[in-house]
Write a protein that holds these residues in place. Structure first.
Motif, PDB file in Angstrom:
ATOM      1  N   ASP A 302      -1.892  -0.649  24.738  1.00 33.51           N
ATOM      2  CA  ASP A 302      -0.715  -1.216  25.389  1.00 33.51           C
ATOM      3  C   ASP A 302      -1.056  -2.525  26.108  1.00 33.51           C
ATOM      4  O   ASP A 302      -0.223  -3.433  26.199  1.00 33.51           O
ATOM      5  N   ALA A 303      -2.298  -2.618  26.617  1.00 32.66           N
ATOM      6  CA  ALA A 303      -2.732  -3.872  27.261  1.00 32.66           C
ATOM      7  C   ALA A 303      -2.796  -5.003  26.234  1.00 32.66           C
ATOM      8  O   ALA A 303      -2.414  -6.150  26.530  1.00 32.66           O
ATOM      9  N   THR A 304      -3.267  -4.692  25.031  1.00 28.78           N
ATOM     10  CA  THR A 304      -3.306  -5.738  23.987  1.00 28.78           C
ATOM     11  C   THR A 304      -1.895  -6.164  23.619  1.00 28.78           C
ATOM     12  O   THR A 304      -1.635  -7.357  23.403  1.00 28.78           O
ATOM     13  N   ILE A 305      -0.981  -5.213  23.566  1.00 27.06           N
ATOM     14  CA  ILE A 305       0.411  -5.538  23.218  1.00 27.06           C
ATOM     15  C   ILE A 305       1.054  -6.353  24.338  1.00 27.06           C
ATOM     16  O   ILE A 305       1.871  -7.255  24.085  1.00 27.06           O
ATOM     17  N   GLY A 306       0.643  -6.088  25.581  1.00 35.36           N
ATOM     18  CA  GLY A 306       1.116  -6.904  26.702  1.00 35.36           C
ATOM     19  C   GLY A 306       0.705  -8.360  26.538  1.00 35.36           C
ATOM     20  O   GLY A 306       1.480  -9.278  26.834  1.00 35.36           O
ATOM     21  N   MET A 307      -0.526  -8.581  26.047  1.00 39.36           N
ATOM     22  CA  MET A 307      -0.990  -9.957  25.808  1.00 39.36           C
ATOM     23  C   MET A 307      -0.187 -10.630  24.699  1.00 39.36           C
ATOM     24  O   MET A 307       0.110 -11.828  24.763  1.00 39.36           O
ATOM     25  N   VAL A 308       0.151  -9.844  23.670  1.00 42.18           N
ATOM     26  CA  VAL A 308       0.983 -10.389  22.587  1.00 42.18           C
ATOM     27  C   VAL A 308       2.324 -10.834  23.155  1.00 42.18           C
ATOM     28  O   VAL A 308       2.815 -11.935  22.871  1.00 42.18           O
ATOM     29  N   LYS A 309       2.929  -9.977  23.983  1.00 42.98           N
ATOM     30  CA  LYS A 309       4.230 -10.314  24.566  1.00 42.98           C
ATOM     31  C   LYS A 309       4.137 -11.548  25.468  1.00 42.98           C
ATOM     32  O   LYS A 309       5.089 -12.346  25.536  1.00 42.98           O
ATOM     33  N   ASN A 310       3.005 -11.696  26.166  1.00 44.39           N
ATOM     34  CA  ASN A 310       2.813 -12.892  27.002  1.00 44.39           C
ATOM     35  C   ASN A 310       2.860 -14.164  26.154  1.00 44.39           C
ATOM     36  O   ASN A 310       3.481 -15.158  26.531  1.00 44.39           O
ATOM     37  N   ILE A 311       2.173 -14.113  25.007  1.00 44.41           N
ATOM     38  CA  ILE A 311       2.145 -15.284  24.120  1.00 44.41           C
ATOM     39  C   ILE A 311       3.546 -15.591  23.595  1.00 44.41           C
ATOM     40  O   ILE A 311       3.980 -16.746  23.565  1.00 44.41           O
ATOM     41  N   LEU A 312       4.268 -14.550  23.171  1.00 45.65           N
ATOM     42  CA  LEU A 312       5.626 -14.765  22.657  1.00 45.65           C
ATOM     43  C   LEU A 312       6.517 -15.351  23.743  1.00 45.65           C
ATOM     44  O   LEU A 312       7.300 -16.278  23.494  1.00 45.65           O
ATOM     45  N   SER A 313       6.394 -14.822  24.954  1.00 46.64           N
ATOM     46  CA  SER A 313       7.206 -15.308  26.070  1.00 46.64           C
ATOM     47  C   SER A 313       6.879 -16.767  26.397  1.00 46.64           C
ATOM     48  O   SER A 313       7.781 -17.579  26.593  1.00 46.64           O
ATOM     49  N   ARG A 314       5.572 -17.087  26.446  1.00 50.65           N
ATOM     50  CA  ARG A 314       5.156 -18.464  26.756  1.00 50.65           C
ATOM     51  C   ARG A 314       5.716 -19.463  25.752  1.00 50.65           C
ATOM     52  O   ARG A 314       6.011 -20.606  26.091  1.00 50.65           O
ATOM     53  N   ASN A 315       5.793 -19.032  24.503  1.00 54.00           N
ATOM     54  CA  ASN A 315       6.232 -19.927  23.435  1.00 54.00           C
ATOM     55  C   ASN A 315       7.708 -19.746  23.062  1.00 54.00           C
ATOM     56  O   ASN A 315       8.160 -20.276  22.051  1.00 54.00           O
ATOM     57  N   LYS A 316       8.411 -18.987  23.949  1.00 54.90           N
ATOM     58  CA  LYS A 316       9.862 -18.789  23.771  1.00 54.90           C
ATOM     59  C   LYS A 316      10.193 -18.265  22.363  1.00 54.90           C
ATOM     60  O   LYS A 316      11.081 -18.770  21.686  1.00 54.90           O
ATOM     61  N   LEU A 317       9.452 -17.244  21.946  1.00 56.55           N
ATOM     62  CA  LEU A 317       9.650 -16.639  20.633  1.00 56.55           C
ATOM     63  C   LEU A 317      10.029 -15.171  20.790  1.00 56.55           C
ATOM     64  O   LEU A 317       9.640 -14.516  21.768  1.00 56.55           O
ATOM     65  N   GLN A 318      10.757 -14.658  19.815  1.00 54.72           N
ATOM     66  CA  GLN A 318      11.111 -13.246  19.780  1.00 54.72           C
ATOM     67  C   GLN A 318      10.491 -12.613  18.533  1.00 54.72           C
ATOM     68  O   GLN A 318       9.969 -13.322  17.660  1.00 54.72           O
ATOM     69  N   ALA A 319      10.575 -11.292  18.447  1.00 59.52           N
ATOM     70  CA  ALA A 319       9.974 -10.580  17.310  1.00 59.52           C
ATOM     71  C   ALA A 319      10.506 -11.111  15.985  1.00 59.52           C
ATOM     72  O   ALA A 319       9.767 -11.237  15.007  1.00 59.52           O
ATOM     73  N   LYS A 320      11.789 -11.463  15.943  1.00 62.36           N
ATOM     74  CA  LYS A 320      12.391 -11.938  14.689  1.00 62.36           C
ATOM     75  C   LYS A 320      11.838 -13.287  14.243  1.00 62.36           C
ATOM     76  O   LYS A 320      12.004 -13.689  13.088  1.00 62.36           O
TER      77      LYS A 320
END
Length: 827
Positions: A302-320
Motif C-alpha cells: 500500500d505504501a508503494t501504491i501511495g507513491m504511485v498516487k503521489n506521482i499521478l497527483s503531482r502530474n495532474k493525471l488520473q487512472a484513465k
C-alpha cells in the motif's frame, strides 16, 4: 560497434545479471557456474583461501553464516562494513559489490573486451550511493562506468521488445519492486520519443523486507512460544548477540518460503540448528500460509501504491490517463503484489517482460548508444593530420537521421564517403570541408551501421580511426531525470549567522546539465589570512533547511590560496556541471583576483550512527509538538488535524528508534532515517501555508514601506528597481516557494535600505551612534576633526557631506565593531 560500451549490468540486491548488445540484438548471458540460470545471486562467501559468489555462496550460509554476506546493495554509500569471521576482517558494500561485478564479467565469451559497462541503479539512489556504485565498477576492472536508472532501463527493454510495431503514444508507469528497493516512474511516448517525466522511490523497500517480516512476525514468535529464550529478536539482530548467526539463516529460509508461496497456499519452514537458554535443541516446523504472508506485506504494498498516487497527483493525471503499469523486479512475481496494484490503482498491469532480466537487457540497449572514451588517435597516413568530432542520435524512430561532423586539420584535396553496411546507401565521393552534414536513411527495426571514409588527392584512404556510425532504429530515452534538487548553501541576509538554500538543478531536470550563477561576497578576504569562502553543495528539497539535506561536498577557497585581497561586494562566478552519471563539478571564479578554483565532488560514504539518529528524531518530535500547539492557538483546525495524523507516525518512529541497539546489523537505521526525512517533509508541507502566509504578510509590509519612502526620497533608478522587483508579483506571491518570497522581500529591503541610508534622519542617527563609539576609534585626533565637521554639516543640512563623514568614522572603528554581518558561507 566495438567503440560502443555494449555491456549492461543489473547490480541487484538479491540477484544480478549481465547482458550484451551484439549484431543488433541484446543477449542476457547465462551463468556458467549455474547451468540454466542467467542471473547471479548477489551473495559473497569467504573462506580462508577463497572468495565464493552466487548460489554456492548461499549454500554456505548454514555452515558459517558470519562469513556470508547478501543484500549489501542497501548499504551502498554508507560507512558501514561487514565483519567476516573466516578472514577476521571487515568488508565494505563497495568491496562486496566488486566481487559480484568481477564474477559477472566472467560470463562473457572468451575474447570479448569488457573494459566498459552501463551499470543500473535505483532511480531514488542519491549521489553518494551512485558514486559508491561507480567505485565498485572501477575496482572490478571497468575503465569506464556509466550509470543508468533502473526504471529507464526497464522502459528501454519494453519499448525495444516492441520496436517492430508502433507503440501507442501516451503515459505508462514502471513499477519496479526488487529485492531491496522500490521505484515508480512515469513514462511518456510522444512523437516517437520516450521520456521519464517523474519518479519516486524507497531505497529500503523490497523483497528483503518481506523476508524480514516473515522472520520477525512469524518465525521468531513461533520459536519463542515453543522454547525458552530471553529477548530472542534483539539477540538475533545485534552484531554481538548470541543468536546473530541464526538470524541470517532464518532470513534465507524466509526467502525460500516467500518464493514457494507464489505457487503454493502454504509452506513448512524447518527451524533447527540452535539450542534455547535451557540447552534444549530447537527442531520443529512452522507453517506459513499465503494469506498470512499477504497480510504481512499489505502495508508495504500500500505504501508503494501511495507513491504511485503521489506521482499521478503531482502530474495532474488520473487512472484513465495511464495505459498500463509495467511490472518489473523479482518481487512482482508475488501474486498479491500484482493483484493489489491493479485493484487499488484501477490501471491494467503489464507483465510482458521478464521482471528479473529486463533491467539488464535495457541497460545493454542503452550501452549500445554510449561511446567508449578514447584518446586522440585520429591520425592520417599522409603528412597531414586530421581529427574528427561527430554528432548524431544513437537511437531514432525517424526514417532518416542527421549526421554532423567537424573536421580539424588540413582538408585540402581530400574527399569523403559514407556508406551503409548493407549496401543500401552511399553518398558517393564528396569534397571534404571542415563540416560534414548528411541525412542518413535508416532501415526500420534494426541497427544501422554506416562507415565514413576519407581519401587524399591520390585516392588513398586517410586513417581517421573514426568510429563506426551506429544508429538503432528503435526507442531511445531523452536523458535521465535528476532524482533530487541540487542546491547551494548561501548566507541568509534576513537571519545573520544562518544560511538558506539556492536551487541550482531542480528534481526531474534531464541529465547532463550545466548552470552558472553569480553571487556577491558579503565579506572581504585578506590575502594570507584565515578567511575563507565555503561552497557547500547539497542534495534534497530546495525549500528545506540546509541541515536537513545531504551534503555532496565542499569547495573551500582559503585566503592563503589567493594572490591579492578581495573586497567585499566583488563577484564570485559559480558554474555547476553534472553528468548523466551524476559526477558534479563546481568551478568558482573570483573576478577581482582573476583566479579559478575547480573541484569534482564524488563522495562515496555517508555516516549514520544510531545515536545521531535518535537525537534527530527527538528534535523533530519537539518541532512537531510546537507546530501542533501553534495551530491550536491559531484555531487552525484543518492543519492541526493533519499534524495529529503525522504525530501518530512520529510516535511510532520514536518508539522504533529508541528500541534500536547501537550495533544493530539490519537496515533498520537507514529505514528509520528515511522515515524521519519523509516526516520532516510532511510537517513542512502541512505547515507551509501558515509560514508562507507570514512571508506574504512581510512582503506586503515591506512593499508598503518601500513605496512610502520612494515617494519622499527615491531616485529614478530606485523606482525602476522597485518596478522590476514587483512586476512579476503574481507568479511568486501565490507559489509555494518560501525561498522566492524571501528573495523578493529582500530585494525590496535592499532598495529601501539604500534610500534610508541617505535620508537626513538616518544619517543623523548614525552620526550620533558613531560619536558614542568614538572613544574606541584608532585615531582620536582624526576622529575629533571628523566629529566637528559632522556637526557643521548637520547645521548646514549638507547631507552628502555628512554621509562621507559617517563612512570615514566607520573606517576608524576596530574591525570587530564595524564589521557588517558575516555569514558562514561568504556570499
Amino acid at each position: 560497434m566495438d567503440n560502443m560500451i555494449n555491456i549492461g549490468i543489473d547490480l541487484g540486491t538479491t540477484n544480478s545479471a549481465i547482458a550484451r548488445f551484439a549484431d543488433g540484438k541484446v543477449q542476457v548471458l547465462n551463468n556458467p557456474a549455474d547451468p540454466g540460470s542467467n542471473t547471479l545471486p548477489s551473495v559473497v562467501a569467504f573462506r580462508e583461501d577463497a572468495i565464493i559468489t552466487g548460489r554456492k555462496a548461499k549454500e554456505l550460509l548454514e555452515k558459517d553464516a558470519k562469513s556470508v554476506v547478501g543484500a549489501f546493495k542497501r548499504k551502498m554509500g554508507t560507512s558501514e562494513s561487514y565483519w567476516i569471521n573466516s578472514i577476521s576482517n571487515f568488508k565494505t558494500p563497495v568491496e562486496l559489490s566488486t566481487y559480484i561485478l568481477r564474477e559477472l564479467r566472467s560470463f562473457m565469451p572468451p575474447g570479448i573486451s569488457v573494459d566498459a559497462a552501463v551499470i543500473t541503479i535505483p532511480a531514488s539512489f542519491d549521489t553518494i550511493q551512485s558514486n559508491a556504485t561507480k567505485e565498485a565498477g572501477s575496482q572490478a576492472g571497468f575503465a569506464q562506468v556509466t550509470l543508468l536508472q533502473e526504471p529507464v532501463a526497464a522502459s528501454l527493454a519494453y519499448a525495444n521488445m516492441h520496436k517492430e510495431q508502433e507503440l501507442a503514444e501516451g503515459n505508462w508507469l514502471v513499477y519496479d519492486l526488487g529485492g531491496g528497493t522500490f521505484d515508480i516512474a512515469l513514462v511518456r511516448i510522444k512523437d516517437g520519443e520516450m521520456k521519464v517525466l517523474d519518479h519516486e522511490g524507497d531505497n529500503f523497500l523490497g523483497g528483503t523486507d518481506f523476508d524480514n517480516l516473515i522472520v520477525e512476525k512469524i518465525l521468531i514468535p513461533a520459536i519463542s512460544a515453543k522454547y525458552s529464550f530471553n529477548n530472542l529478536e534483539t539477540q538475533m539482530k545485534s552484531a554481538s548477540g548470541k543468536y546473530n548467526a541464526q538470524y541470517y539463516i532464518l532470513l534465507q529460509k524466509a526467502e525460500e518460503a516467500k518464493i514457494l508461496l507464489s505457487s503454493k497456499s502454504s509452506v513448512e519452514v524447518v527451524i533447527d540448528g540452535m539450542t534455547d537458554e535451557n540447552n534444549a535443541p530447537v527442531d520443529f516446523e512452522v507453517t506459513v500460509t499465503r494469506a498470512a504472508f499477504n497480510e504481512l506485506i499489505t502495508p508495504q504494498i500500500d505504501a508503494t501504491i501511495g507513491m504511485v498516487k503521489n506521482i499521478l497527483s503531482r502530474n495532474k493525471l488520473q487512472a484513465k490517463d495511464i495505459l498500463f503499469t509495467l511490472m518489473v523486479g523479482g518481487s512482482t512475481y508475488i501474486p498479491f503484489v500484482r493483484q493489489r496494484t491493479e485493484e487499488l490503482l484501477q490501471i491494467p498491469i503489464n507483465c510482458e517482460i521478464d521482471p528479473v532480466t529486463a533491467v539488464a537487457a535495457g541497460a545493454a540497449h542503452y550501452a549500445a548508444t554510449r561511446p567508449k572514451l578514447t584518446g586522440n588517435i585520429n591520425v592520417s597516413k599522409s603528412s597531414s593530420r586530421l581529427s574528427i568530432k561527430t554528432t548524431y542520435a544513437k537511437t531514432s524512430k525517424e526514417k532518416e537521421e542527421l549526421f554532423l561532423a567537424k573536421i580539424t586539420g588540413d582538408t585540402t584535396h581530400c574527399s569523403y564517403r559514407i556508406t551503409r553496411a548493407d549496401g543500401g546507401f552511399d553518398t558517393g565521393l564528396k569534397q571534404l570541408t571542415e563540416r560534414i552534414s548528411e541525412y542518413l536513411p535508416l532501415v526500420e527495426n534494426t541497427f544501422n551501421y554506416f562507415q565514413l571514409t576519407v581519401h587524399d588527392r591520390e585516392s588513398n584512404t586517410v586513417e581517421m580511426h573514426s568510429e563506426m556510425i551506429g544508429i538503432n532504429s528503435a526507442f531511445g530515452i531523452s536523458g535521465q531525470p535528476l532524482p533530487e534538487d541540487i542546491c547551494l548553501e548561501v548566507d541568509d541576509e534576513e537571519k545573520p549567522g544562518e544560511t538558506k538554500l539556492l536551487l541550482i538543478f531542480q528534481k526531474n531536470s534531464i541529465l547532463p546539465s550545466r548552470k552558472s550563477v553569480t553571487r556577491t561576497l558579503n565579506k572581504s578576504i585578506q590575502e594570507g589570512s584565515e578567511d575563507k569562502i565555503r561552497i557547500n553543495v547539497l542534495e534534497g528539497p530546495h525549500y528545506a533547511l540546509p541541515e536537513a539535506n545531504k551534503s555532496l561536498g565542499y569547495l573551500e577557497i582559503s585566503a592563503r590560496q589567493i594572490f591579492r585581497d578581495i573586497a567585499k561586494g566583488s563577484d564570485i562566478e559559480l558554474t555547476f556541471s553534472i553528468s548523466e552519471s551524476r559526477d558534479l563539478t563546481v568551478t568558482a571564479y573570483l573576478n577581482m583576483a582573476d583566479q579559478e578554483f575547480k573541484q569534482t565532488f564524488t563522495p562515496k560514504e555517508r555516516h549514520t550512527t544510531v545515536s545521531a539518529l535518535k537525537l534527530d528524531v527527538d528534535t523533530l518530535a519537539r518541532k512537531l509538538e510546537n507546530e501542533i500547539f501553534d495551530t491550536a492557538e491559531q484555531e487552525n483546525h484543518e492543519v492541526r488535524k493533519e499534524l495529529s495524523v503525522i504525530k501518530k507516525e512520529m510516535d511510532v518512529l520514536e518508539t522504533e528508534t529508541k528500541d534500536l541497539v547501537d550495533d544493530d546489523v539490519t537496515d533498520k537505521r537507514y529505514q528509520l532515517e528515511d522515515k524521519k526525512r519523509k516526516l520532516a517533509q510532511a510537517i513542512d508541507n502541512a505547515t507551509r501555508d501558515k509560514h508562507i502566509a507570514v512571508l506574504r504578510n512581510k512582503y506586503f509590509k515591506m512593499k508598503g514601506w518601500c513605496l512610502e519612502i520612494l515617494d519622499q526620497h527615491g531616485s529614478e533608478n530606485e523606482r525602476t528597481r522597485f518596478y522590476n522587483a514587483t512586476s512579476d508579483e503574481a507568479s511568486f506571491m501565490y507559489s509555494q516557494s518560501s525561498v522566492r518570497l524571501k528573495e523578493q522581500t529582500e530585494v525590496l529591503r535592499s532598495i529601501m535600505g539604500s534610500i534610508i541610508w541617505r535620508t537626513p534622519i538616518c544619517l543623523k542617527d548614525l552620526f550620533r551612534h558613531l560619536v558614542d563609539k568614538s572613544p574606541g576609534m584608532s585615531n582620536q585626533g582624526e576622529a575629533q576633526v571628523l566629529i566637528s565637521g559632522g556637526r557643521i554639516a548637520i547645521e548646514a543640512r549638507d547631507w552628502s557631506r555628512l554621509a562621507e563623514i559617517n563612512q570615514d568614522l566607520l573606517d576608524l572603528l576596530p574591525k570587530s565593531v564595524r564589521q557588517d554581518v558575516i555569514g558562514k558561507v561568504g556570499f
